[in-house]
Design a protein around this motif. Structure first.
Motif, short mmCIF file in Angstrom:
data_model
loop_
_atom_site.label_atom_id
_atom_site.label_comp_id
_atom_site.label_asym_id
_atom_site.label_seq_id
_atom_site.Cartn_x
_atom_site.Cartn_y
_atom_site.Cartn_z
N GLN A 49 -6.34 -3.09 7.22
CA GLN A 49 -6.98 -2.79 5.94
C GLN A 49 -8.50 -2.75 6.02
O GLN A 49 -9.13 -2.06 5.23
N LYS A 50 -9.10 -3.46 6.96
CA LYS A 50 -10.56 -3.46 7.11
C LYS A 50 -10.93 -2.30 8.02
O LYS A 50 -10.45 -2.18 9.14
N LEU A 51 -11.82 -1.43 7.51
CA LEU A 51 -12.18 -0.21 8.23
C LEU A 51 -12.69 -0.50 9.64
O LEU A 51 -12.29 0.18 10.59
N ALA A 52 -13.55 -1.49 9.79
CA ALA A 52 -14.09 -1.81 11.12
C ALA A 52 -12.98 -2.20 12.09
O ALA A 52 -12.98 -1.81 13.26
N VAL A 53 -12.00 -2.96 11.62
CA VAL A 53 -10.88 -3.40 12.46
C VAL A 53 -9.97 -2.21 12.77
O VAL A 53 -9.51 -2.05 13.90
N ALA A 54 -9.73 -1.37 11.77
CA ALA A 54 -8.88 -0.17 11.98
C ALA A 54 -9.51 0.74 13.03
O ALA A 54 -8.81 1.25 13.92
N LEU A 55 -10.81 0.94 12.94
CA LEU A 55 -11.51 1.77 13.92
C LEU A 55 -11.47 1.14 15.31
O LEU A 55 -11.18 1.81 16.30
N ALA A 56 -11.72 -0.17 15.37
CA ALA A 56 -11.66 -0.87 16.65
C ALA A 56 -10.26 -0.75 17.27
O ALA A 56 -10.12 -0.57 18.48
N PHE A 57 -9.22 -0.84 16.44
CA PHE A 57 -7.84 -0.74 16.93
C PHE A 57 -7.58 0.64 17.53
O PHE A 57 -6.98 0.75 18.61
N GLU A 58 -8.03 1.69 16.86
CA GLU A 58 -7.83 3.05 17.39
C GLU A 58 -8.57 3.23 18.71
O GLU A 58 -8.02 3.81 19.65
N LEU A 59 -9.78 2.74 18.79
CA LEU A 59 -10.55 2.84 20.04
C LEU A 59 -9.92 2.01 21.14
O LEU A 59 -9.86 2.44 22.30
N TRP A 60 -9.45 0.82 20.79
CA TRP A 60 -8.80 -0.05 21.78
C TRP A 60 -7.55 0.62 22.35
O TRP A 60 -7.29 0.54 23.55
N LYS A 61 -6.77 1.28 21.50
CA LYS A 61 -5.56 1.97 21.99
C LYS A 61 -5.94 3.08 22.97
O LYS A 61 -5.26 3.27 23.99
N GLU A 62 -7.02 3.82 22.68
CA GLU A 62 -7.48 4.86 23.61
C GLU A 62 -7.95 4.25 24.92
O GLU A 62 -7.64 4.77 26.00
N LEU A 63 -8.67 3.15 24.83
CA LEU A 63 -9.14 2.44 26.03
C LEU A 63 -7.95 1.97 26.86
O LEU A 63 -7.91 2.13 28.08
N ILE A 108 5.21 -2.61 18.33
CA ILE A 108 4.03 -2.61 17.46
C ILE A 108 3.47 -4.02 17.34
O ILE A 108 2.26 -4.23 17.43
N LYS A 109 4.35 -5.00 17.17
CA LYS A 109 3.92 -6.40 17.06
C LYS A 109 3.18 -6.83 18.33
O LYS A 109 2.12 -7.46 18.26
N GLN A 110 3.72 -6.48 19.48
CA GLN A 110 3.10 -6.88 20.75
C GLN A 110 1.75 -6.19 20.94
O GLN A 110 0.78 -6.82 21.36
N ILE A 111 1.67 -4.91 20.61
CA ILE A 111 0.41 -4.19 20.74
C ILE A 111 -0.64 -4.80 19.82
O ILE A 111 -1.79 -5.00 20.22
N ARG A 112 -0.25 -5.13 18.59
CA ARG A 112 -1.19 -5.75 17.65
C ARG A 112 -1.66 -7.11 18.18
O ARG A 112 -2.84 -7.44 18.08
N GLU A 113 -0.74 -7.90 18.74
CA GLU A 113 -1.13 -9.21 19.28
C GLU A 113 -2.13 -9.07 20.43
O GLU A 113 -3.10 -9.81 20.51
N GLU A 114 -1.90 -8.09 21.32
CA GLU A 114 -2.83 -7.84 22.43
C GLU A 114 -4.20 -7.43 21.90
O GLU A 114 -5.23 -7.91 22.38
N PHE A 115 -4.20 -6.54 20.91
CA PHE A 115 -5.46 -6.08 20.33
C PHE A 115 -6.21 -7.22 19.67
O PHE A 115 -7.41 -7.40 19.88
N GLU A 116 -5.52 -8.01 18.86
CA GLU A 116 -6.17 -9.09 18.14
C GLU A 116 -6.73 -10.14 19.11
O GLU A 116 -7.83 -10.66 18.89
N THR A 117 -6.01 -10.41 20.18
CA THR A 117 -6.51 -11.33 21.21
C THR A 117 -7.78 -10.77 21.84
O THR A 117 -8.77 -11.48 22.03
N TRP A 118 -7.75 -9.48 22.15
CA TRP A 118 -8.92 -8.82 22.74
C TRP A 118 -10.11 -8.86 21.79
O TRP A 118 -11.22 -9.21 22.19
N LEU A 119 -9.88 -8.53 20.52
CA LEU A 119 -10.97 -8.48 19.55
C LEU A 119 -11.60 -9.86 19.35
O LEU A 119 -12.83 -9.98 19.23
N LYS A 120 -10.79 -10.89 19.37
CA LYS A 120 -11.31 -12.25 19.20
C LYS A 120 -12.24 -12.66 20.35
O LYS A 120 -13.07 -13.55 20.19
#
Length: 161
Positions: free
Chosen positions: A119-133, A81-93
């Motif tokens: 906790q931020k809806l926009a980030v939560a939505l982006a995370f779900e879409l990023w996982k699907e991508l 989970i930590k690694q997936i979050r780090e990948e997502f946050e790097t991508w989003l930045k």
């Protein structure tokens, strides 16, 4: 997963740099090291010291050192989970819209709760879409590999003399 290292015949291509020093993992293999540990079933949670050339080196929680091919090593769920979050946050930045998120939320843009997620809806939505991508890309890569393998096999078997 319970097999000897010698049974893992094909050398594995390094997955990624996911097994960084200090990463918590789970190992499960039968040693084939021609040492006092040879033939022993080595299984348990461990800490990675090094990951190179397809091999992972580290120590089990009780201190026993190990070295095995990376296909006998899995990230613990928390590390995954930590690694997936780090990948997502790097991508989003790297996205153009990241500056808008920073303007809206400030430094709290990546506030994360282990139960509720981002906790931020926009980030939560982006995370779900990023996982699907990410999943779609992995599936596409696997299908292309399978297609390439089939094409190679059909070309190799088509001999006209």
């Amino acid at each position: 997963m319970n097999q000897t290292i010698a049974q893992a015949k094909e050398p594995t291509e390094a997955k990624t740099t996911q097994f960084k020093k200090g990463t918590r993992v789970h190992v499960d293999f039968i040693s084939d090291s021609r040492t006092q540990f040879s033939g022993k079933h080595i299984k348990g949670d461990a800490i990675v010291d090094r990951h190179e050339d397809g091999y992972v080196y580290g120590q089990l929680e009780q201190g026993t050192p190990f070295m095995c091919p990376e296909n006998f090593v899995q990230l613990t769920s928390l590390e995954l989970i930590k690694q997936i979050r780090e990948e997502f946050e790097t991508w989003l930045k790297q996205q153009n819209q990241y500056s808008v998120l920073i303007n809206q939320y400030g430094v709290d843009v990546f506030t994360y709760d282990s139960i509720d997620g981002y906790q931020k809806l926009a980030v939560a939505l982006a995370f779900e879409l990023w996982k699907e991508l990410r999943l779609s890309r992995a599936e596409t890569k696997a299908l292309l590999h399978k297609l390439n393998t089939l094409n190679t096999a059909s070309k190799g078997g088509d001999h006209h003399g």
